[in-house]
Design a protein around this motif. Structure first.
Motif, PDB file in Angstrom:
ATOM      1  N   GLN A 238       0.839  -1.193   0.000  1.00 25.44           N
ATOM      2  CA  GLN A 238       0.000   0.000   0.000  1.00 25.44           C
ATOM      3  C   GLN A 238       0.878   1.248   0.000  1.00 25.44           C
TER       4      GLN A 238
ATOM      5  N   ARG B 255       0.656   3.688   1.916  1.00 22.47           N
ATOM      6  CA  ARG B 255       0.969   4.000   3.312  1.00 22.47           C
ATOM      7  C   ARG B 255       2.269   3.309   3.753  1.00 22.47           C
TER       8      ARG B 255
ATOM      9  N   GLY C  83       5.165   5.008   2.213  1.00 28.04           N
ATOM     10  CA  GLY C  83       5.361   6.283   2.909  1.00 28.04           C
ATOM     11  C   GLY C  83       6.049   6.095   4.249  1.00 28.04           C
ATOM     12  N   GLU C  84       5.673   5.072   4.984  1.00 24.22           N
ATOM     13  CA  GLU C  84       6.325   4.794   6.271  1.00 24.22           C
ATOM     14  C   GLU C  84       7.802   4.505   6.062  1.00 24.22           C
TER      15      GLU C  84
ATOM     16  N   GLU D  65       5.014  11.493   7.060  1.00 25.27           N
ATOM     17  CA  GLU D  65       3.953  11.520   8.071  1.00 25.27           C
ATOM     18  C   GLU D  65       2.714  10.882   7.449  1.00 25.27           C
ATOM     19  N   VAL D  66       2.551   9.583   7.646  1.00 31.93           N
ATOM     20  CA  VAL D  66       1.474   8.845   6.980  1.00 31.93           C
ATOM     21  C   VAL D  66       0.107   9.161   7.570  1.00 31.93           C
ATOM     22  N   GLU D  67       0.070   9.735   8.749  1.00 34.05           N
ATOM     23  CA  GLU D  67      -1.211  10.075   9.359  1.00 34.05           C
ATOM     24  C   GLU D  67      -1.870  11.249   8.645  1.00 34.05           C
TER      25      GLU D  67
ATOM     26  N   ARG E  22      -3.041  12.785   5.440  1.00 41.01           N
ATOM     27  CA  ARG E  22      -3.397  12.295   4.107  1.00 41.01           C
ATOM     28  C   ARG E  22      -2.714  13.091   3.000  1.00 41.01           C
TER      29      ARG E  22
ATOM     30  N   LEU F   6       0.595  11.808   1.691  1.00 44.29           N
ATOM     31  CA  LEU F   6       0.658  10.580   0.899  1.00 44.29           C
ATOM     32  C   LEU F   6       0.243  10.789  -0.561  1.00 44.29           C
TER      33      LEU F   6
ATOM     34  N   ARG G 225       1.477   8.836  -3.791  1.00 41.27           N
ATOM     35  CA  ARG G 225       0.552   8.040  -4.592  1.00 41.27           C
ATOM     36  C   ARG G 225       0.690   8.404  -6.082  1.00 41.27           C
TER      37      ARG G 225
ATOM     38  N   LYS H  53      -3.232  -1.494  -4.411  1.00 45.84           N
ATOM     39  CA  LYS H  53      -1.861  -1.825  -3.999  1.00 45.84           C
ATOM     40  C   LYS H  53      -0.963  -1.917  -5.238  1.00 45.84           C
TER      41      LYS H  53
END
Length: 151
Positions: A105, A107, A110-111, A116-118, A120, A123, A127, A146
């Protein structure tokens, strides 16, 4: 006593052989000179190949103007199967997706990148890069959103 006719034949044949030897010596010199030229050409070609490879490795990614802004060009995989043509952040994203070994994913990528994946909004640019890589054939976007690496 030596027969003068036999002696004349020997002298004639020796002259013929001397002429053949001279021609062969010239040919041998020409062959050696051409071999030396080929060796030089091989060294020059090798040096140029190394220089081109170095230049490609250190070259900045291509950019284009879109709406007055510079944007990085991401080549299609078919045009350039070498990942070094991709900008650095795209290569990093690609290596993260490959390291996972399966569907991933946005997310998770990004991690791994330390975003900062929290949030939006953080990201969405990622994406967009993943989708661009998928559109250009570097990744595969699955229907569930995915991404997987193409082999």
């Amino acid at each position: 006593m030596v027969d003068p006719e036999v002696l004349e034949r020997i002298v004639t044949r020796r002259a013929e052989l001397d002429e053949v030897e001279e021609q062969l010596a010239k040919q041998l010199d020409q062959v050696r000179a051409e071999r030396d030229e080929l060796a030089v050409a091989e060294r020059v070609l090798q040096r140029m190949t190394e220089q081109i490879a170095d230049a490609r490795a250190t070259a900045a990614p291509e950019t284009a103007q879109v709406g007055g802004r510079k944007v990085l060009l991401v080549p299609h995989r078919g045009e350039c199967p070498d990942e070094s043509a991709l900008p650095g952040d795209y290569r990093r994203i690609l290596s993260i997706v490959r390291a996972v070994g399966g569907p991933v994913q946005v997310r998770a990528v990004g991690e791994e990148l330390g975003l900062e994946v929290e949030v939006r909004g953080k990201l969405e640019p990622l994406r967009a890069k993943l989708v661009k890589l998928a559109d250009r054939g570097w990744l595969h976007k699955r229907p569930d959103g995915k991404f997987t690496a193409r082999l």
